[in-house]
Design a protein around this motif. Structure first.
Motif, PDB file in Angstrom:
ATOM      1  N   GLU A 159       0.831  -1.207   0.000  1.00 53.81           N
ATOM      2  CA  GLU A 159       0.000   0.000   0.000  1.00 53.81           C
ATOM      3  C   GLU A 159       0.862   1.253   0.000  1.00 53.81           C
ATOM      4  OE1 GLU A 159      -4.043  -1.550   2.319  1.00 53.81           O
ATOM      5  OE2 GLU A 159      -2.528  -0.409   3.407  1.00 53.81           O
ATOM      6  N   SER A 160       1.901   1.254   0.820  1.00 56.90           N
ATOM      7  CA  SER A 160       2.797   2.409   0.894  1.00 56.90           C
ATOM      8  C   SER A 160       3.516   2.630  -0.426  1.00 56.90           C
ATOM      9  CB  SER A 160       3.801   2.213   2.029  1.00 56.90           C
ATOM     10  OG  SER A 160       4.735   3.265   2.068  1.00 56.90           O
ATOM     11  N   ASN A 161       4.016   1.536  -1.022  1.00 57.60           N
ATOM     12  CA  ASN A 161       4.761   1.654  -2.281  1.00 57.60           C
ATOM     13  C   ASN A 161       3.865   2.104  -3.426  1.00 57.60           C
ATOM     14  OD1 ASN A 161       7.105   0.878  -1.032  1.00 57.60           O
ATOM     15  ND2 ASN A 161       6.998  -1.255  -1.688  1.00 57.60           N
ATOM     16  N   LEU A 162       2.637   1.589  -3.473  1.00 52.75           N
ATOM     17  CA  LEU A 162       1.711   1.991  -4.529  1.00 52.75           C
ATOM     18  C   LEU A 162       1.349   3.471  -4.403  1.00 52.75           C
ATOM     19  CD1 LEU A 162      -0.655  -1.116  -4.707  1.00 52.75           C
ATOM     20  CD2 LEU A 162       0.957  -0.359  -6.453  1.00 52.75           C
ATOM     21  N   SER A 163       1.162   3.928  -3.168  1.00 48.25           N
ATOM     22  CA  SER A 163       0.865   5.350  -2.954  1.00 48.25           C
ATOM     23  C   SER A 163       2.042   6.222  -3.371  1.00 48.25           C
ATOM     24  CB  SER A 163       0.523   5.599  -1.480  1.00 48.25           C
ATOM     25  OG  SER A 163      -0.616   4.869  -1.094  1.00 48.25           O
ATOM     26  N   MET A 164       3.252   5.791  -3.024  1.00 48.26           N
ATOM     27  CA  MET A 164       4.448   6.542  -3.404  1.00 48.26           C
ATOM     28  C   MET A 164       4.635   6.553  -4.915  1.00 48.26           C
ATOM     29  SD  MET A 164       6.940   8.370  -2.363  1.00 48.26           S
ATOM     30  CE  MET A 164       6.884   8.044  -0.597  1.00 48.26           C
ATOM     31  N   LEU A 165       4.378   5.409  -5.563  1.00 45.33           N
ATOM     32  CA  LEU A 165       4.487   5.336  -7.016  1.00 45.33           C
ATOM     33  C   LEU A 165       3.522   6.306  -7.688  1.00 45.33           C
ATOM     34  CD1 LEU A 165       5.592   3.917  -9.585  1.00 45.33           C
ATOM     35  CD2 LEU A 165       3.762   2.231  -9.313  1.00 45.33           C
ATOM     36  N   ALA A 166       2.286   6.344  -7.195  1.00 44.48           N
ATOM     37  CA  ALA A 166       1.293   7.253  -7.767  1.00 44.48           C
ATOM     38  C   ALA A 166       1.685   8.715  -7.544  1.00 44.48           C
ATOM     39  CB  ALA A 166      -0.078   6.975  -7.161  1.00 44.48           C
ATOM     40  N   LEU A 167       2.188   9.024  -6.362  1.00 49.07           N
ATOM     41  CA  LEU A 167       2.554  10.406  -6.031  1.00 49.07           C
ATOM     42  C   LEU A 167       3.744  10.879  -6.857  1.00 49.07           C
ATOM     43  CD1 LEU A 167       2.004  12.818  -4.161  1.00 49.07           C
ATOM     44  CD2 LEU A 167       3.619  11.825  -2.544  1.00 49.07           C
ATOM     45  N   VAL A 168       4.811  10.071  -6.888  1.00 46.64           N
ATOM     46  CA  VAL A 168       6.012  10.463  -7.617  1.00 46.64           C
ATOM     47  C   VAL A 168       5.744  10.491  -9.124  1.00 46.64           C
ATOM     48  CG1 VAL A 168       8.378   9.792  -8.177  1.00 46.64           C
ATOM     49  CG2 VAL A 168       7.564   9.621  -5.824  1.00 46.64           C
ATOM     50  N   GLY A 169       5.105   9.440  -9.640  1.00 42.63           N
ATOM     51  CA  GLY A 169       4.805   9.389 -11.071  1.00 42.63           C
ATOM     52  C   GLY A 169       3.895  10.515 -11.516  1.00 42.63           C
ATOM     53  N   GLY A 170       2.853  10.791 -10.734  1.00 39.74           N
ATOM     54  CA  GLY A 170       1.940  11.877 -11.078  1.00 39.74           C
ATOM     55  C   GLY A 170       2.613  13.242 -11.033  1.00 39.74           C
ATOM     56  N   GLY A 171       3.424  13.474  -9.994  1.00 37.33           N
ATOM     57  CA  GLY A 171       4.121  14.753  -9.881  1.00 37.33           C
ATOM     58  C   GLY A 171       5.128  14.961 -11.000  1.00 37.33           C
ATOM     59  N   LEU A 172       5.882  13.920 -11.323  1.00 37.58           N
ATOM     60  CA  LEU A 172       6.866  14.022 -12.399  1.00 37.58           C
ATOM     61  C   LEU A 172       6.183  14.234 -13.750  1.00 37.58           C
ATOM     62  CD1 LEU A 172       9.849  13.867 -13.160  1.00 37.58           C
ATOM     63  CD2 LEU A 172       9.605  11.383 -13.360  1.00 37.58           C
ATOM     64  N   GLY A 173       5.104  13.500 -13.974  1.00 35.91           N
ATOM     65  CA  GLY A 173       4.365  13.671 -15.229  1.00 35.91           C
ATOM     66  C   GLY A 173       3.791  15.064 -15.376  1.00 35.91           C
ATOM     67  N   LEU A 174       3.253  15.610 -14.300  1.00 36.33           N
ATOM     68  CA  LEU A 174       2.692  16.967 -14.341  1.00 36.33           C
ATOM     69  C   LEU A 174       3.776  18.001 -14.612  1.00 36.33           C
ATOM     70  CD1 LEU A 174       0.164  18.702 -13.954  1.00 36.33           C
ATOM     71  CD2 LEU A 174       0.691  18.802 -11.508  1.00 36.33           C
ATOM     72  N   LEU A 175       4.938  17.832 -14.000  1.00 33.17           N
ATOM     73  CA  LEU A 175       6.050  18.763 -14.223  1.00 33.17           C
ATOM     74  C   LEU A 175       6.486  18.743 -15.682  1.00 33.17           C
ATOM     75  CD1 LEU A 175       8.191  20.700 -13.086  1.00 33.17           C
ATOM     76  CD2 LEU A 175       9.606  18.689 -12.570  1.00 33.17           C
ATOM     77  N   ILE A 176       6.582  17.544 -16.257  1.00 35.84           N
ATOM     78  CA  ILE A 176       6.972  17.423 -17.671  1.00 35.84           C
ATOM     79  C   ILE A 176       5.944  18.087 -18.568  1.00 35.84           C
ATOM     80  CG2 ILE A 176       7.352  15.772 -19.544  1.00 35.84           C
ATOM     81  CD1 ILE A 176       8.452  13.826 -17.433  1.00 35.84           C
ATOM     82  N   LEU A 177       4.675  17.870 -18.284  1.00 32.08           N
ATOM     83  CA  LEU A 177       3.604  18.467 -19.092  1.00 32.08           C
ATOM     84  C   LEU A 177       3.657  19.991 -19.054  1.00 32.08           C
ATOM     85  CD1 LEU A 177       0.533  16.205 -18.208  1.00 32.08           C
ATOM     86  CD2 LEU A 177       1.526  16.507 -20.466  1.00 32.08           C
ATOM     87  N   LEU A 178       3.778  20.556 -17.868  1.00 31.96           N
ATOM     88  CA  LEU A 178       3.779  22.014 -17.734  1.00 31.96           C
ATOM     89  C   LEU A 178       4.999  22.632 -18.422  1.00 31.96           C
ATOM     90  CD1 LEU A 178       2.579  22.451 -14.031  1.00 31.96           C
ATOM     91  CD2 LEU A 178       1.290  22.894 -16.123  1.00 31.96           C
ATOM     92  N   THR A 179       6.148  21.969 -18.296  1.00 35.67           N
ATOM     93  CA  THR A 179       7.357  22.485 -18.944  1.00 35.67           C
ATOM     94  C   THR A 179       7.192  22.544 -20.453  1.00 35.67           C
ATOM     95  OG1 THR A 179       8.723  21.576 -17.160  1.00 35.67           O
ATOM     96  CG2 THR A 179       9.835  22.126 -19.225  1.00 35.67           C
ATOM     97  N   ALA A 180       6.647  21.489 -21.038  1.00 32.23           N
ATOM     98  CA  ALA A 180       6.454  21.450 -22.486  1.00 32.23           C
ATOM     99  C   ALA A 180       5.436  22.499 -22.936  1.00 32.23           C
ATOM    100  CB  ALA A 180       6.004  20.055 -22.913  1.00 32.23           C
ATOM    101  N   VAL A 181       4.369  22.659 -22.181  1.00 36.59           N
ATOM    102  CA  VAL A 181       3.348  23.648 -22.543  1.00 36.59           C
ATOM    103  C   VAL A 181       3.932  25.057 -22.526  1.00 36.59           C
ATOM    104  CG1 VAL A 181       1.209  24.744 -21.745  1.00 36.59           C
ATOM    105  CG2 VAL A 181       1.366  22.262 -21.852  1.00 36.59           C
ATOM    106  N   VAL A 182       4.758  25.349 -21.529  1.00 38.36           N
ATOM    107  CA  VAL A 182       5.389  26.678 -21.450  1.00 38.36           C
ATOM    108  C   VAL A 182       6.282  26.919 -22.658  1.00 38.36           C
ATOM    109  CG1 VAL A 182       7.064  28.049 -20.154  1.00 38.36           C
ATOM    110  CG2 VAL A 182       5.231  26.865 -18.949  1.00 38.36           C
ATOM    111  N   LEU A 183       6.998  25.906 -23.109  1.00 40.03           N
ATOM    112  CA  LEU A 183       7.865  26.064 -24.284  1.00 40.03           C
ATOM    113  C   LEU A 183       7.039  26.312 -25.550  1.00 40.03           C
ATOM    114  CD1 LEU A 183      10.479  23.284 -23.492  1.00 40.03           C
ATOM    115  CD2 LEU A 183      10.904  25.735 -23.572  1.00 40.03           C
TER     116      LEU A 183
END
Length: 294
Positions: A159-183
């Motif tokens: 449960e802990s690992n799945l929550s961490m995977l979702a949090l890290v993956g979601g945050g990293l994906g959002l950062l990548i998306l926003l960076t590309a949109v700004v460019l």
């Protein structure tokens, strides 16, 4: 609105600001490629974690009891809200399982027939470790139950690992998306600035903001299409050619939901949305009456 003119101007915009457009396409390509790899790897990690998690069972060991008491325990287990299935393991069956798992070397122990009868209980793991712990506590109080075992530590770790995977993956994906949109936003802004005199002239002859914005939005969508195509090709190359050859220990990294077109479709859709969003954001902000008339 003349659709042919809008599309033509969108392509012209790509040619006019080649360096800026290339930078934007490359950034979008990297973003979609990273998201594609992240999504595919995360999906496989998630499915493997769920397979391990689904192996968690509650084992209910019984005293030497009569059939009536045993059937009452089985009925009580099936009536529990979180219980999905109940399987009875008799003493003879338990001995056979032990012999199968440990080989012929345990024949003497098997003949003793010392293993207790038990129930293997499959529970709804979506309920969480706390709810299952409460269920185990209730089962321990059933008359005729000797011991109840389940791997609570493993379930909590998963449960802990799945929550961490979702949090890290979601945050990293959002950062990548926003960076590309700004460019993309900056690329379209430069294109608008380069065409400021033409835009001012179009405003003077009565062109609407929507008509002026449309070619820039098309340009952003085209950037997304090009970047998405390149990213999809690279994902195929990475997972179908490079990984099997250079990282064979990883095994087969399956496509999400077992079909390639789910991920490919999402990658193309994301690329188009990011290109559209960035270009629309820039066009709406910079093609304004105050900007054109300045």
């Amino acid at each position: 609105m003349n659709l042919k003119y809008v599309v033509k101007e969108g392509f012209t915009g790509l040619k006019r600001a080649k360096i800026a457009a290339t930078t934007s396409v490359f950034s979008l390509f990297i973003a979609i490629l990273l998201l594609g790899i992240l999504g595919r790897v995360s999906y496989n990690l998630y499915t493997q974690a769920m397979e391990i998690r689904n192996m968690v069972e509650v084992e209910v060991f019984l005293f030497d009891i009569d059939d009536g008491t045993r059937r009452q325990i089985e009925t009580n287990l099936k009536n529990q809200e979180l219980v999905e299935s109940v399987t009875y393991i008799s003493k003879d069956s338990a001995s056979s399982v032990m012999k199968k798992e440990f080989g012929e070397g345990v024949d003497d122990l098997v003949e003793l027939n010392f293993l207790p009868a038990s129930y293997r209980v499959r529970v709804n793991l979506e309920a969480g470790s706390e709810s299952i712990s409460d269920l185990v506590s209730r089962i321990k109080n059933f008359r005729g139950v000797d011991e109840v075992q389940y791997n609570a530590a493993l379930l909590r770790v998963m449960e802990s690992n799945l929550s961490m995977l979702a949090l890290v993956g979601g945050g990293l994906g959002l950062l990548i998306l926003l960076t590309a949109v700004v460019l993309v936003y900056n690329t379209i802004r430069l294109t608008i600035y380069a065409k400021r005199d033409l835009i001012r002239a179009m405003k003077l002859v009565g062109a609407t903001n929507k008509f002026i914005r449309s070619p820039f939005i098309v340009e952003g969508i085209l950037q997304g299409l090009v970047a998405g195509t390149l990213a999809v090709v690279c994902v195929f190359l990475v997972f179908e050619l490079l990984v099997p050859v250079y990282l064979p220990d990883l095994g087969v990294v399956s496509w999400p939901f077992g079909r390639w077109y789910f991920q490919v479709g999402i990658m193309f859709l994301l690329a188009i949305i990011m290109g559209w969003w960035g270009s629309r954001w820039a066009a709406r902000r910079f093609i304004q009456e105050t900007y054109i008339s300045s």
